[in-house]
Design a protein around this motif. Structure first.
Motif, PDB file in Angstrom:
ATOM      1  N   GLU B  22       0.961  -1.046  -0.056  1.00  0.00           N
ATOM      2  CA  GLU B  22       0.103   0.042   0.033  1.00  0.00           C
ATOM      3  C   GLU B  22       0.838   1.171   0.029  1.00  0.00           C
ATOM      4  O   GLU B  22       1.998   1.212   0.762  1.00  0.00           O
ATOM      5  N   CYS B  23       0.354   2.159  -0.732  1.00  0.00           N
ATOM      6  CA  CYS B  23       1.047   3.539  -0.675  1.00  0.00           C
ATOM      7  C   CYS B  23       0.216   4.697  -0.634  1.00  0.00           C
ATOM      8  O   CYS B  23      -0.808   4.672  -1.529  1.00  0.00           O
ATOM      9  N   SER B  24       0.231   5.546   0.186  1.00  0.00           N
ATOM     10  CA  SER B  24      -0.791   6.645   0.405  1.00  0.00           C
ATOM     11  C   SER B  24      -0.264   7.874   0.366  1.00  0.00           C
ATOM     12  O   SER B  24       0.767   7.962   1.424  1.00  0.00           O
ATOM     13  N   GLN B  25      -0.460   9.017  -0.097  1.00  0.00           N
ATOM     14  CA  GLN B  25       0.003  10.222   0.042  1.00  0.00           C
ATOM     15  C   GLN B  25      -1.356  11.450   0.371  1.00  0.00           C
ATOM     16  O   GLN B  25      -2.333  11.388  -0.242  1.00  0.00           O
ATOM     17  N   THR B  26      -1.200  12.175   1.306  1.00  0.00           N
ATOM     18  CA  THR B  26      -1.976  13.334   1.778  1.00  0.00           C
ATOM     19  C   THR B  26      -1.616  14.616   1.147  1.00  0.00           C
ATOM     20  O   THR B  26      -2.271  15.594   1.733  1.00  0.00           O
ATOM     21  N   MET B  27      -0.873  14.726   0.327  1.00  0.00           N
ATOM     22  CA  MET B  27      -0.396  15.922  -0.396  1.00  0.00           C
ATOM     23  C   MET B  27      -1.023  16.492  -1.566  1.00  0.00           C
ATOM     24  O   MET B  27      -1.051  17.464  -2.226  1.00  0.00           O
ATOM     25  N   GLY B  28      -1.924  15.556  -2.049  1.00  0.00           N
ATOM     26  CA  GLY B  28      -2.704  16.135  -3.261  1.00  0.00           C
ATOM     27  C   GLY B  28      -1.868  15.867  -4.637  1.00  0.00           C
ATOM     28  O   GLY B  28      -2.228  16.405  -5.546  1.00  0.00           O
ATOM     29  N   HIS B  29      -0.856  15.078  -4.584  1.00  0.00           N
ATOM     30  CA  HIS B  29      -0.123  15.037  -5.638  1.00  0.00           C
ATOM     31  C   HIS B  29      -0.748  14.304  -6.824  1.00  0.00           C
ATOM     32  O   HIS B  29      -1.153  13.164  -6.541  1.00  0.00           O
ATOM     33  N   ASP B  59      10.967   1.679 -16.339  1.00  0.00           N
ATOM     34  CA  ASP B  59      11.851   1.296 -17.239  1.00  0.00           C
ATOM     35  C   ASP B  59      12.251   0.117 -17.057  1.00  0.00           C
ATOM     36  O   ASP B  59      12.820  -0.804 -17.736  1.00  0.00           O
ATOM     37  N   LEU B  60      12.050  -0.616 -15.686  1.00  0.00           N
ATOM     38  CA  LEU B  60      12.366  -2.156 -15.502  1.00  0.00           C
ATOM     39  C   LEU B  60      11.120  -2.864 -15.419  1.00  0.00           C
ATOM     40  O   LEU B  60      10.211  -2.388 -14.670  1.00  0.00           O
ATOM     41  N   SER B  61      11.193  -3.803 -16.341  1.00  0.00           N
ATOM     42  CA  SER B  61      10.112  -4.745 -16.304  1.00  0.00           C
ATOM     43  C   SER B  61       9.774  -5.374 -15.143  1.00  0.00           C
ATOM     44  O   SER B  61      10.649  -5.795 -14.324  1.00  0.00           O
ATOM     45  N   SER B  62       8.537  -5.303 -14.613  1.00  0.00           N
ATOM     46  CA  SER B  62       7.997  -6.019 -13.575  1.00  0.00           C
ATOM     47  C   SER B  62       6.773  -6.667 -13.562  1.00  0.00           C
ATOM     48  O   SER B  62       5.933  -6.402 -14.421  1.00  0.00           O
ATOM     49  N   GLU B  63       6.548  -8.010 -12.942  1.00  0.00           N
ATOM     50  CA  GLU B  63       5.298  -8.768 -12.864  1.00  0.00           C
ATOM     51  C   GLU B  63       4.466  -8.154 -11.940  1.00  0.00           C
ATOM     52  O   GLU B  63       3.340  -8.592 -11.990  1.00  0.00           O
ATOM     53  N   SER B  64       4.458  -7.103 -11.220  1.00  0.00           N
ATOM     54  CA  SER B  64       3.596  -6.527 -10.403  1.00  0.00           C
ATOM     55  C   SER B  64       2.485  -5.540 -11.154  1.00  0.00           C
ATOM     56  O   SER B  64       2.793  -5.464 -12.453  1.00  0.00           O
ATOM     57  N   THR B  65       1.550  -5.288 -10.562  1.00  0.00           N
ATOM     58  CA  THR B  65       0.469  -4.403 -11.315  1.00  0.00           C
ATOM     59  C   THR B  65       0.239  -3.343 -10.282  1.00  0.00           C
ATOM     60  O   THR B  65       0.337  -3.446  -9.204  1.00  0.00           O
ATOM     61  N   VAL B  66      -0.492  -2.090 -11.024  1.00  0.00           N
ATOM     62  CA  VAL B  66      -0.830  -0.989  -9.909  1.00  0.00           C
ATOM     63  C   VAL B  66      -2.156  -0.648 -10.365  1.00  0.00           C
ATOM     64  O   VAL B  66      -2.810  -1.007 -11.487  1.00  0.00           O
ATOM     65  N   SER B  67      -2.750   0.075  -9.596  1.00  0.00           N
ATOM     66  CA  SER B  67      -3.828   0.771  -9.705  1.00  0.00           C
ATOM     67  C   SER B  67      -3.957   1.964  -9.125  1.00  0.00           C
ATOM     68  O   SER B  67      -3.283   2.378  -8.063  1.00  0.00           O
ATOM     69  N   ARG B  68      -4.733   3.307  -9.833  1.00  0.00           N
ATOM     70  CA  ARG B  68      -5.075   4.418  -9.244  1.00  0.00           C
ATOM     71  C   ARG B  68      -6.284   4.886  -9.176  1.00  0.00           C
ATOM     72  O   ARG B  68      -6.720   5.474 -10.328  1.00  0.00           O
ATOM     73  N   ARG B  70      -7.985   6.217  -6.891  1.00  0.00           N
ATOM     74  CA  ARG B  70      -8.090   7.510  -5.884  1.00  0.00           C
ATOM     75  C   ARG B  70      -6.754   8.199  -6.220  1.00  0.00           C
ATOM     76  O   ARG B  70      -5.636   7.690  -6.143  1.00  0.00           O
ATOM     77  N   THR B  71      -6.703   9.547  -6.022  1.00  0.00           N
ATOM     78  CA  THR B  71      -5.464  10.471  -6.230  1.00  0.00           C
ATOM     79  C   THR B  71      -4.474   9.983  -5.107  1.00  0.00           C
ATOM     80  O   THR B  71      -3.284   9.893  -5.426  1.00  0.00           O
ATOM     81  N   GLU B  72      -4.840   9.729  -3.798  1.00  0.00           N
ATOM     82  CA  GLU B  72      -4.361   9.636  -2.919  1.00  0.00           C
ATOM     83  C   GLU B  72      -3.511   8.169  -2.491  1.00  0.00           C
ATOM     84  O   GLU B  72      -2.721   7.960  -1.816  1.00  0.00           O
ATOM     85  N   HIS B  73      -4.170   7.130  -3.490  1.00  0.00           N
ATOM     86  CA  HIS B  73      -3.778   5.923  -3.242  1.00  0.00           C
ATOM     87  C   HIS B  73      -3.058   5.162  -4.482  1.00  0.00           C
ATOM     88  O   HIS B  73      -3.682   5.360  -5.532  1.00  0.00           O
ATOM     89  N   PHE B  74      -2.115   4.394  -4.484  1.00  0.00           N
ATOM     90  CA  PHE B  74      -1.373   3.754  -5.587  1.00  0.00           C
ATOM     91  C   PHE B  74      -0.980   2.677  -5.111  1.00  0.00           C
ATOM     92  O   PHE B  74       0.294   2.292  -4.873  1.00  0.00           O
ATOM     93  N   PRO B  75      -1.569   1.521  -4.930  1.00  0.00           N
ATOM     94  CA  PRO B  75      -1.073  -0.011  -4.292  1.00  0.00           C
ATOM     95  C   PRO B  75      -0.494  -0.598  -5.568  1.00  0.00           C
ATOM     96  O   PRO B  75      -0.796  -0.267  -6.869  1.00  0.00           O
ATOM     97  N   LEU B  76       0.411  -1.583  -5.135  1.00  0.00           N
ATOM     98  CA  LEU B  76       1.094  -2.364  -5.968  1.00  0.00           C
ATOM     99  C   LEU B  76       0.885  -3.707  -5.625  1.00  0.00           C
ATOM    100  O   LEU B  76       1.029  -3.948  -4.463  1.00  0.00           O
TER     101      LEU B  76
END
Lengths: 113, 113
Positions: B22-29, B59-68, B70-76
């Motif tokens: 999980e990754c969350s940010q509260t800066m509105g980036h 740039d680096l191939s990864s078998e992981s996936t991400v979703s976005r 909500r603005t504040e949330h970027f899970p892998l």
């Protein structure tokens, strides 16, 4: 393709001595350059950045860096290191207009008493 | 101090398990990034996002996936973890343009047995 080289993998310096970390970049246009520091178990923290203007840039924690276009370098310096400066230091260049950063492999700094 | 948070900080799991970092940010980036970091190696960009419903491979191939969603949330997510996925994963965010500072989370250290 853009690239960043940090020639020194590991540097040991005595507390109170000066420190210089080397960074060379390969980039076709005017580079946007950054130095980050990573303490053990932590994320990266921005020390300083260069975009344009004065080629000597001041950062946090007493660090400074000098941009030299002719040498494609952006070396980081500190006149007198403290034990708390022991960390890993990363040089980076913004690789496109969307702000993706290309990082060097890092330089591990060890500070001895 | 940056307001970007990663969980878990440390995770040890067996091969074949599904995991989400999980990754969350509260800066509105708008812009968010995932980097993979191995000891003594440079950080490699594996995913990035320019806003909600925007995801790109790095740039680096990864078998992981991400979703976005909500603005504040970027899970892998890794659907089926393997020992080769053992690494540190760093999440970052920034404001618009290529001169904005990249703020990093403290990282998620994944070990797959």
């Amino acid at each position: 393709a853009q690239s960043v080289t940090q020639p020194d993998i590991h540097i040991t310096v005595s507390e109170g001595a000066s420190l210089e970390l080397r960074c060379n970049y390969s980039y076709g246009a005017t580079p946007y350059l950054f130095w980050y520091v990573q303490s053990p178990g932590q994320g990266l923290q921005l020390l300083l950045k260069y975009f344009s203007g004065d080629t000597l840039v001041q950062g946090i924690k007493g660090f400074e860096a000098e941009f030299k276009r002719s040498q494609s370098s952006f070396n980081l310096r500190k006149p007198s290191v403290h034990w708390s400066d022991a960390a890993e230091y990363f040089c980076a260049v913004a690789s496109d207009s969307w702000g993706k950063l290309q990082f060097g492999a890092g330089t591990q700094v060890v500070v001895t008493p | 101090e940056a307001d970007i948070y990663q969980t878990p900080r440390y995770l040890v799991i067996g091969t074949g398990k599904k995991i989400t970092l999980e990754c969350s940010q509260t800066m509105g980036h708008d812009k968010m990034y995932w980097y993979q970091q191995d000891p003594g190696m440079e950080l490699h960009l594996i995913h990035y996002s320019y806003g909600v419903n925007s995801t790109e491979k790095g740039d680096l191939s990864s078998e992981s996936t991400v979703s976005r969603i909500r603005t504040e949330h970027f899970p892998l997510t890794l659907e089926s973890a393997r020992p080769s996925h053992t690494s540190q994963y760093l999440c970052a965010s920034r404001t618009g343009g290529n001169t904005g500072e990249l703020f990093f989370g403290e990282g998620s250290r994944l070990t797959v047995l």
